[in-house]
Write a protein that holds these residues in place. Sequence first.
Motif, PDB file in Angstrom:
ATOM      1  N   HIS A 198       5.208 -37.300  -2.274  1.00  0.00           N
ATOM      2  CA  HIS A 198       5.210 -36.898  -3.679  1.00  0.00           C
ATOM      3  C   HIS A 198       6.066 -37.869  -4.485  1.00  0.00           C
ATOM      4  CE1 HIS A 198       4.490 -33.264  -1.261  1.00  0.00           C
ATOM      5  NE2 HIS A 198       3.727 -32.866  -2.258  1.00  0.00           N
ATOM      6  N   ILE A 199       5.571 -38.245  -5.635  1.00  0.00           N
ATOM      7  CA  ILE A 199       6.292 -39.135  -6.544  1.00  0.00           C
ATOM      8  C   ILE A 199       6.555 -38.379  -7.841  1.00  0.00           C
ATOM      9  CG2 ILE A 199       6.009 -41.175  -8.022  1.00  0.00           C
ATOM     10  CD1 ILE A 199       4.591 -42.532  -5.703  1.00  0.00           C
ATOM     11  N   VAL A 200       7.774 -38.491  -8.363  1.00  0.00           N
ATOM     12  CA  VAL A 200       8.156 -37.777  -9.579  1.00  0.00           C
ATOM     13  C   VAL A 200       8.376 -38.774 -10.708  1.00  0.00           C
ATOM     14  CG1 VAL A 200       9.893 -36.287 -10.634  1.00  0.00           C
ATOM     15  CG2 VAL A 200       9.172 -35.887  -8.270  1.00  0.00           C
ATOM     16  N   VAL A 201       7.776 -38.463 -11.866  1.00  0.00           N
ATOM     17  CA  VAL A 201       7.925 -39.299 -13.063  1.00  0.00           C
ATOM     18  C   VAL A 201       8.271 -38.403 -14.240  1.00  0.00           C
ATOM     19  CG1 VAL A 201       6.347 -41.091 -12.233  1.00  0.00           C
ATOM     20  CG2 VAL A 201       5.437 -39.162 -13.554  1.00  0.00           C
ATOM     21  N   ASP A 202       8.608 -39.024 -15.364  1.00  0.00           N
ATOM     22  CA  ASP A 202       8.971 -38.260 -16.552  1.00  0.00           C
ATOM     23  C   ASP A 202       7.793 -37.455 -17.092  1.00  0.00           C
ATOM     24  OD1 ASP A 202      11.691 -38.748 -16.850  1.00  0.00           O
ATOM     25  OD2 ASP A 202      11.352 -40.668 -17.843  1.00  0.00           O
ATOM     26  N   ARG A 203       8.121 -36.427 -17.854  1.00  0.00           N
ATOM     27  CA  ARG A 203       7.121 -35.493 -18.370  1.00  0.00           C
ATOM     28  C   ARG A 203       6.166 -36.148 -19.372  1.00  0.00           C
ATOM     29  NH1 ARG A 203       7.443 -29.967 -18.587  1.00  0.00           N
ATOM     30  NH2 ARG A 203       5.485 -29.070 -19.310  1.00  0.00           N
ATOM     31  N   ASP A 204       6.573 -37.226 -20.017  1.00  0.00           N
ATOM     32  CA  ASP A 204       5.699 -37.803 -21.038  1.00  0.00           C
ATOM     33  C   ASP A 204       4.442 -38.443 -20.435  1.00  0.00           C
ATOM     34  OD1 ASP A 204       6.952 -39.975 -19.931  1.00  0.00           O
ATOM     35  OD2 ASP A 204       7.871 -40.691 -21.795  1.00  0.00           O
ATOM     36  N   PHE A 205       4.386 -38.588 -19.118  1.00  0.00           N
ATOM     37  CA  PHE A 205       3.152 -39.053 -18.497  1.00  0.00           C
ATOM     38  C   PHE A 205       2.077 -37.967 -18.520  1.00  0.00           C
ATOM     39  CE2 PHE A 205       6.031 -42.207 -16.748  1.00  0.00           C
ATOM     40  CZ  PHE A 205       5.258 -43.351 -16.795  1.00  0.00           C
ATOM     41  N   LEU A 206       2.492 -36.700 -18.581  1.00  0.00           N
ATOM     42  CA  LEU A 206       1.557 -35.580 -18.685  1.00  0.00           C
ATOM     43  C   LEU A 206       2.255 -34.431 -19.410  1.00  0.00           C
ATOM     44  CD1 LEU A 206      -1.346 -34.693 -17.807  1.00  0.00           C
ATOM     45  CD2 LEU A 206      -0.247 -33.505 -15.900  1.00  0.00           C
ATOM     46  N   PRO A 207       2.378 -34.522 -20.722  1.00  0.00           N
ATOM     47  CA  PRO A 207       3.048 -33.457 -21.474  1.00  0.00           C
ATOM     48  C   PRO A 207       2.188 -32.196 -21.506  1.00  0.00           C
ATOM     49  CG  PRO A 207       2.107 -35.085 -22.967  1.00  0.00           C
ATOM     50  CD  PRO A 207       1.911 -35.619 -21.584  1.00  0.00           C
ATOM     51  N   GLY A 208       2.821 -31.093 -21.837  1.00  0.00           N
ATOM     52  CA  GLY A 208       2.104 -29.831 -21.891  1.00  0.00           C
ATOM     53  C   GLY A 208       2.326 -29.020 -20.629  1.00  0.00           C
ATOM     54  N   ASP A 209       1.659 -27.864 -20.566  1.00  0.00           N
ATOM     55  CA  ASP A 209       1.867 -26.919 -19.471  1.00  0.00           C
ATOM     56  C   ASP A 209       0.680 -26.837 -18.517  1.00  0.00           C
ATOM     57  OD1 ASP A 209       4.401 -26.186 -20.362  1.00  0.00           O
ATOM     58  OD2 ASP A 209       3.576 -24.709 -21.756  1.00  0.00           O
ATOM     59  N   HIS A 210      -0.252 -27.776 -18.613  1.00  0.00           N
ATOM     60  CA  HIS A 210      -1.399 -27.777 -17.718  1.00  0.00           C
ATOM     61  C   HIS A 210      -1.236 -28.857 -16.656  1.00  0.00           C
ATOM     62  CE1 HIS A 210      -2.995 -25.458 -21.053  1.00  0.00           C
ATOM     63  NE2 HIS A 210      -4.051 -25.130 -20.322  1.00  0.00           N
TER      64      HIS A 210
ATOM     65  N   PRO B 114       8.030 -42.686   2.848  1.00  0.00           N
ATOM     66  CA  PRO B 114       6.623 -42.960   2.577  1.00  0.00           C
ATOM     67  C   PRO B 114       6.196 -44.316   3.119  1.00  0.00           C
ATOM     68  CG  PRO B 114       7.924 -43.327   0.605  1.00  0.00           C
ATOM     69  CD  PRO B 114       8.857 -42.724   1.620  1.00  0.00           C
ATOM     70  N   PHE B 115       4.933 -44.397   3.470  1.00  0.00           N
ATOM     71  CA  PHE B 115       4.361 -45.690   3.816  1.00  0.00           C
ATOM     72  C   PHE B 115       3.954 -46.401   2.528  1.00  0.00           C
ATOM     73  CE2 PHE B 115       2.996 -42.994   7.558  1.00  0.00           C
ATOM     74  CZ  PHE B 115       3.995 -43.463   8.396  1.00  0.00           C
ATOM     75  N   LYS B 116       3.957 -47.711   2.562  1.00  0.00           N
ATOM     76  CA  LYS B 116       3.623 -48.501   1.378  1.00  0.00           C
ATOM     77  C   LYS B 116       2.266 -48.105   0.813  1.00  0.00           C
ATOM     78  CE  LYS B 116       2.851 -53.267  -0.177  1.00  0.00           C
ATOM     79  NZ  LYS B 116       2.809 -54.694   0.235  1.00  0.00           N
ATOM     80  N   GLU B 117       1.280 -47.925   1.701  1.00  0.00           N
ATOM     81  CA  GLU B 117      -0.065 -47.623   1.229  1.00  0.00           C
ATOM     82  C   GLU B 117      -0.151 -46.245   0.568  1.00  0.00           C
ATOM     83  OE1 GLU B 117       0.017 -47.078   5.802  1.00  0.00           O
ATOM     84  OE2 GLU B 117       0.824 -48.464   4.285  1.00  0.00           O
ATOM     85  N   GLU B 118       0.744 -45.314   0.954  1.00  0.00           N
ATOM     86  CA  GLU B 118       0.751 -44.000   0.318  1.00  0.00           C
ATOM     87  C   GLU B 118       1.240 -44.092  -1.122  1.00  0.00           C
ATOM     88  OE1 GLU B 118       1.641 -40.678   3.611  1.00  0.00           O
ATOM     89  OE2 GLU B 118       3.189 -42.206   3.489  1.00  0.00           O
ATOM     90  N   VAL B 119       2.304 -44.835  -1.324  1.00  0.00           N
ATOM     91  CA  VAL B 119       2.824 -45.020  -2.682  1.00  0.00           C
ATOM     92  C   VAL B 119       1.788 -45.731  -3.547  1.00  0.00           C
ATOM     93  CG1 VAL B 119       4.592 -46.197  -4.057  1.00  0.00           C
ATOM     94  CG2 VAL B 119       5.223 -44.994  -1.944  1.00  0.00           C
ATOM     95  N   GLU B 120       1.167 -46.752  -2.998  1.00  0.00           N
ATOM     96  CA  GLU B 120       0.161 -47.500  -3.761  1.00  0.00           C
ATOM     97  C   GLU B 120      -1.026 -46.607  -4.107  1.00  0.00           C
ATOM     98  OE1 GLU B 120      -0.651 -50.826  -1.252  1.00  0.00           O
ATOM     99  OE2 GLU B 120       1.051 -52.004  -2.013  1.00  0.00           O
ATOM    100  N   PHE B 121      -1.414 -45.731  -3.176  1.00  0.00           N
ATOM    101  CA  PHE B 121      -2.516 -44.813  -3.449  1.00  0.00           C
ATOM    102  C   PHE B 121      -2.183 -43.906  -4.622  1.00  0.00           C
ATOM    103  CE2 PHE B 121      -3.732 -40.334  -2.756  1.00  0.00           C
ATOM    104  CZ  PHE B 121      -5.087 -40.422  -3.058  1.00  0.00           C
ATOM    105  N   ILE B 122      -1.021 -43.275  -4.591  1.00  0.00           N
ATOM    106  CA  ILE B 122      -0.666 -42.330  -5.655  1.00  0.00           C
ATOM    107  C   ILE B 122      -0.566 -43.034  -7.001  1.00  0.00           C
ATOM    108  CG2 ILE B 122       1.143 -40.778  -6.486  1.00  0.00           C
ATOM    109  CD1 ILE B 122       1.733 -40.080  -3.562  1.00  0.00           C
ATOM    110  N   LEU B 123       0.093 -44.175  -7.045  1.00  0.00           N
ATOM    111  CA  LEU B 123       0.256 -44.883  -8.314  1.00  0.00           C
ATOM    112  C   LEU B 123      -1.074 -45.429  -8.829  1.00  0.00           C
ATOM    113  CD1 LEU B 123       3.618 -46.802  -7.745  1.00  0.00           C
ATOM    114  CD2 LEU B 123       3.243 -44.717  -9.079  1.00  0.00           C
ATOM    115  N   SER B 124      -1.880 -45.990  -7.960  1.00  0.00           N
ATOM    116  CA  SER B 124      -3.150 -46.583  -8.408  1.00  0.00           C
ATOM    117  C   SER B 124      -4.129 -45.507  -8.865  1.00  0.00           C
ATOM    118  CB  SER B 124      -3.765 -47.438  -7.300  1.00  0.00           C
ATOM    119  OG  SER B 124      -4.090 -46.649  -6.166  1.00  0.00           O
ATOM    120  N   GLU B 125      -4.203 -44.387  -8.142  1.00  0.00           N
ATOM    121  CA  GLU B 125      -5.103 -43.313  -8.547  1.00  0.00           C
ATOM    122  C   GLU B 125      -4.614 -42.635  -9.815  1.00  0.00           C
ATOM    123  OE1 GLU B 125      -8.152 -42.401  -7.341  1.00  0.00           O
ATOM    124  OE2 GLU B 125      -7.960 -44.245  -6.188  1.00  0.00           O
ATOM    125  N   SER B 126      -3.298 -42.494  -9.978  1.00  0.00           N
ATOM    126  CA  SER B 126      -2.764 -41.944 -11.227  1.00  0.00           C
ATOM    127  C   SER B 126      -3.128 -42.841 -12.403  1.00  0.00           C
ATOM    128  CB  SER B 126      -1.244 -41.799 -11.123  1.00  0.00           C
ATOM    129  OG  SER B 126      -0.880 -40.901 -10.095  1.00  0.00           O
TER     130      SER B 126
END
Length: 534
Positions: free
Chosen positions: A262-274, A314-326
């Motif tokens: 799991h990767i945590v970023v600031d709320r402004d990447f997805l504001p709101g309650d959904h 985390p493995f490198k490819e896991e981080v890359e997957f989450i960031l690239s898909e996001s």
Amino acid sequence: MTLASPPQATVRAALVAQLTAPVRYDVVVIGGGATGLGVALDAASRGFSVALVESHDFAKGTSSRATKLVHGGVRYLAQGNIALVREALHERTTLLHNAPHLAQPLAFVMPSYKLLDTPFYGIGLKIYDALAGKAGLGPTEFLGRDKTLQYLPTVQAQGLKGGVKYWDGQFDDARLALVLARTAAAHGAVLVNYCVATGLLHEDGKVAGVHCEDRETGAQITLRAGCVVNATGVWVDDFRQKDGAATGWAAKPMVAPSQGVHIVVDRDFLPGDHAMLVPKTADGRVLFAVPWLGKVILGTTDTPRDDLAREPRPFKEEVEFILSESARYLSRAPTRADVKSVWVGLRPLVKPQDDDGGNTKGISREHTVLVSRSGLVTVTGGKWTTYRAMAEDVLDKCFDAALLQPRKPGVTAGLRLVGAGEATDLAPPQQKLSDPPGWQAYGTEQPAVRALPGADRLLGGGLTEAMVRFAARFEYARTVEDVLARRSRLLFLDARLAASLATDVAEILLQETGVDPQKDAFVALAQLYLTLPT
């Protein structure tokens, strides 16, 4: 309900002294995660004498590293596992009722970029609603493009056709574990963290107890019990092998660990309650973006892992997957520099008998309860949402194996947990779990926390001096990590901020407990949660 005495300096010593007394318990539980704590509560609430030991802190392992979702399992529905979905939806409702301060409904939106995605997923989610029945949290809605953008204002607009909105739940996993422990203690169970089970006691070929060592004092303890439950998650095979070695049977490994990042970023990447759910990414995996305690959780992966590290990375490819898909689904792409914390949990997936160690996506998510020929009860698998049903199954297996004499039926389905109050006297939470951390996690205990010294002294990140004192006095906290990772969730939300509070928290803990709060170890751990593989 009368709460157990606060386990601070002398009280913890009293708890350890209870363990050393020549008492034969009905049940001894090894493991203080969701499953073990659920078993302890179920047994204690039926009137059995119960002791539970945990080698580290309660919920230190996988149970504090979930995706924070209380859910029926939409992907299990797609796999055709109707029974698992139905059970989880029932348990979702039970958990939301029994701990409303720690578990609440959450709306999800699936954005659609193909014309047929909306009806395809929408129909499936209507079936999800039907399975929930009266336990549903809200109806599934078919959304047009504008409504989808309203709910997910930062979703990638190019090519967006519409979406589907549905309801599930979210929760605070580590704090839920703590209230399970405290509720079990209120029903007479003796629970001690930092007390490691070192082996099993066998008499006449049968498991008759557990050998333990208190990690703070070095005290050697033997707990005698009519029933021993091995609820150590991904580590259950260790005790199964010890049992087999002592009684002459070959314990075949039953767990195939799967890693979730799991990767945590600031709320402004997805504001709101959904929350956002992508049911099928480029390689067929699921992607979540979940608002939680003022931040956004991105994840999760599902990767086989052979080792059982206490702090898996985390493995490198896991981080890359989450960031690239996001980046494909959010208008502003999160980068490595935006990561506030990254954390990993190991899921104890149950191997089929002919498993070859391959892809964990094909391995069972359901829990398994086994009773060995010597009487060791092992439970593993499952998920947080169904912890209570798992505990009931364990007790039923104990009755069937004549390790316990049946007593009254289980009462946990309607048992309000510490901080929930009575069903009739607690107003709906004024703060949501998507809000920044604050007083909401304490429920009806807020006045008790505010009455402690330092209630007006804000340390940072919503944490006050009084909250640290409450953690030490009533919530079994011993170290800085206990406070900043699991009593508050700051390590998981913003590791750099958590590290900056370590000195203040350590000073308060030392006053309360008189033991080394292990500040330096925590600062090093926080740096680990900031480090991404390259």
